[in-house]
Design a protein around this motif. Structure first.
Motif, PDB file in Angstrom:
ATOM      1  N   UNK A 104       0.831  -1.203   0.000  1.00 33.30           N
ATOM      2  CA  UNK A 104       0.000   0.000   0.000  1.00 33.30           C
ATOM      3  C   UNK A 104       0.866   1.254   0.000  1.00 33.30           C
ATOM      4  N   UNK A 105       1.970   1.248   0.752  1.00 38.61           N
ATOM      5  CA  UNK A 105       2.870   2.407   0.744  1.00 38.61           C
ATOM      6  C   UNK A 105       3.405   2.664  -0.661  1.00 38.61           C
ATOM      7  N   UNK A 106       3.701   1.598  -1.382  1.00 34.05           N
ATOM      8  CA  UNK A 106       4.189   1.744  -2.761  1.00 34.05           C
ATOM      9  C   UNK A 106       3.089   2.334  -3.643  1.00 34.05           C
ATOM     10  N   UNK A 107       1.850   1.846  -3.486  1.00 31.67           N
ATOM     11  CA  UNK A 107       0.731   2.360  -4.291  1.00 31.67           C
ATOM     12  C   UNK A 107       0.476   3.833  -3.980  1.00 31.67           C
ATOM     13  N   UNK A 108       0.494   4.193  -2.701  1.00 32.49           N
ATOM     14  CA  UNK A 108       0.306   5.602  -2.325  1.00 32.49           C
ATOM     15  C   UNK A 108       1.404   6.459  -2.932  1.00 32.49           C
ATOM     16  N   UNK A 109       2.646   5.975  -2.861  1.00 32.61           N
ATOM     17  CA  UNK A 109       3.757   6.722  -3.453  1.00 32.61           C
ATOM     18  C   UNK A 109       3.562   6.895  -4.956  1.00 32.61           C
ATOM     19  N   UNK A 110       2.997   5.885  -5.614  1.00 34.08           N
ATOM     20  CA  UNK A 110       2.738   5.983  -7.054  1.00 34.08           C
ATOM     21  C   UNK A 110       1.674   7.039  -7.355  1.00 34.08           C
ATOM     22  N   UNK A 111       0.579   7.013  -6.600  1.00 30.38           N
ATOM     23  CA  UNK A 111      -0.493   7.996  -6.819  1.00 30.38           C
ATOM     24  C   UNK A 111       0.035   9.409  -6.610  1.00 30.38           C
TER      25      UNK A 111
END
Length: 420
Positions: A104-111
């Motif tokens: 999830x941290x990776x996805x948030x960083x992507x957004x």
């Protein structure tokens, strides 16, 4: 707009950016500490998070210039702020529900990364529209000094907040800052967007911006210099928290302070840039600034115990100061020398290449740190920083005193169209 109206718009624009930057600086401490202390992230996972924070420049960096050219600047910035607020706020929500993962941290960083691309290109395009050509260098120095101030205060506040509240709740500060920024930006005037009957294809517009930058005797070399610097910055983003927490065993509050000293260097660099460039010339100042930054990168991983903390702080200050001189000087040059119809595409092209190096550096550093350790990785990337001054010394820039010496009369024009 009148002079007074321009000033009012500028200060609202500045307040929005400052609020957002303070929140982001706090989040820059809280997010990696969440990964390290709450989720026990590995060195490679830390590199993956750092890379995800900038990878959008590789994906949409080039078309972002065309998109921004066709959208209202205010709408693009507000939309990006709201998207970032929602993404960041999902972290504490998932944690409270027991669902938080590194993924999830990776996805948030992507957004956040994709929103940052549109926001940053729009932001850089907006400033020349509300500031006169004569004031542009000073305003860029002011915004860099403000950014340095937020880097100085934000991580320290973030470290203390993490120590008192925990890493995950502190992330909420970043989300709130985006909402405040969006509200301030919504009060700015909207740019009138022309809708011609026949627009050139997106690929053709991207290609025009790419050719202009890469063939330019100043913008091309300075772009490659910035790329080398950002490659090293990407490694530092990934490895600094790992180095401080797992090799130097620094507590959270001290991590915040040591990361914050970057702001001291940035503040000094921003404050001195007008004096340095006025005294030595913009071109010569770039070479000196790059050499200083390289020296600072080598100093960061020296020593053990308290001497290591001091070396990290000193190296961070020197590196950041050199980078800010480079950033302010080259950004001002692009904003004044670019044709109005190409400005957003010029900014997007440069950032696609130079900021695209940040996730590459982060991934490479994360992989190397897992094998050789954080200290060895920082030394290896300090050696890579040598490419920054080398790119200038192998270009026409080395023969110049000022970058503007290569600007012809046809380029002496307003930077962008006026706002409506």
């Amino acid at each position: 707009m009148t002079v007074g109206q321009r000033a009012g718009v500028f200060w609202r624009w500045w307040a929005a950016g400052t609020t957002s930057q303070v929140g982001s600086a706090v989040g820059a401490v809280a997010l990696p500490l969440t990964a390290l202390t709450v989720l026990d992230a590995s060195a490679f996972e830390m590199g993956l998070i750092a890379a995800a924070s900038y990878v959008a420049w590789l994906v949409v960096g080039l078309p972002a210039g065309v998109i921004v050219q066709r959208l209202p600047l205010r709408g693009a910035q507000v939309g990006a702020d709201l998207a970032r607020a929602v993404a960041v706020a999902s972290i504490p929500l998932a944690w409270w529900w027991g669902w938080l993962t590194v993924a999830q941290l990776v996805v948030v960083a992507l957004v956040v990364s994709f929103a940052n691309v549109l926001f940053d290109v729009a932001n850089a395009t907006f400033l020349p529209a509300i500031v006169s050509r004569e004031q542009l260098h000073a305003r860029n120095s002011l915004t860099s000094a403000t950014h340095a101030g937020t880097q100085l205060s934000g991580p320290s506040l973030g470290g203390l907040a993490v120590q008192a509240l925990g890493a995950v709740p502190t992330v909420l500060v970043d989300a709130v800052s985006y909402l405040v920024s969006a509200a301030l930006l919504w009060s700015l005037p909207a740019r009138r967007v022309d809708t011609p009957e026949h627009r050139p294809p997106v690929r053709a517009m991207i290609g025009e911006g790419w050719r202009y930058v890469t063939r330019h005797p100043v913008m091309g070399p300075t772009m490659w210099t910035a790329t080398a610097v950002n490659f090293v910055c990407g490694a530092q983003l990934a490895v600094y928290p790992l180095y401080l927490v797992r090799e130097l065993h620094a507590p959270a509050a001290l991590v915040g302070v040591l990361l914050a000293v970057e702001g001291v260097g940035s503040l000094i660099g921003a404050a001195l840039t007008p004096w340095i460039t006025g005294r030595w010339g913009t071109a010569r100042s770039l070479v000196v600034a790059c050499l200083m930054a390289t020296g600072g990168a080598f100093l960061v991983p020296v020593g053990a115990g308290w001497p290591a903390y001091l070396a990290f702080a000193a190296g961070n200050v020197v590196f950041a100061g050199g980078v800010v001189v480079l950033s302010v000087t080259t950004r001002t040059y692009r904003q004044t020398a670019s044709p109005p119809e190409l400005l957003s595409r010029v900014m997007a092209t440069v950032r696609f290449v130079s900021w695209g190096a940040i996730p590459v550096g982060g991934l490479a550093a994360g992989a190397l740190a897992g094998l050789a350790g954080a200290r060895v990785t920082l030394f290896a990337f300090a050696a890579a920083a040598v490419l920054a001054p080398l790119a200038l010394l192998l270009s026409p820039v080395r023969r110049l005193r000022d970058l503007a010496d290569l600007v012809d009369d046809a380029d002496e024009r307003p930077a962008v169209a006026a706002l409506g």
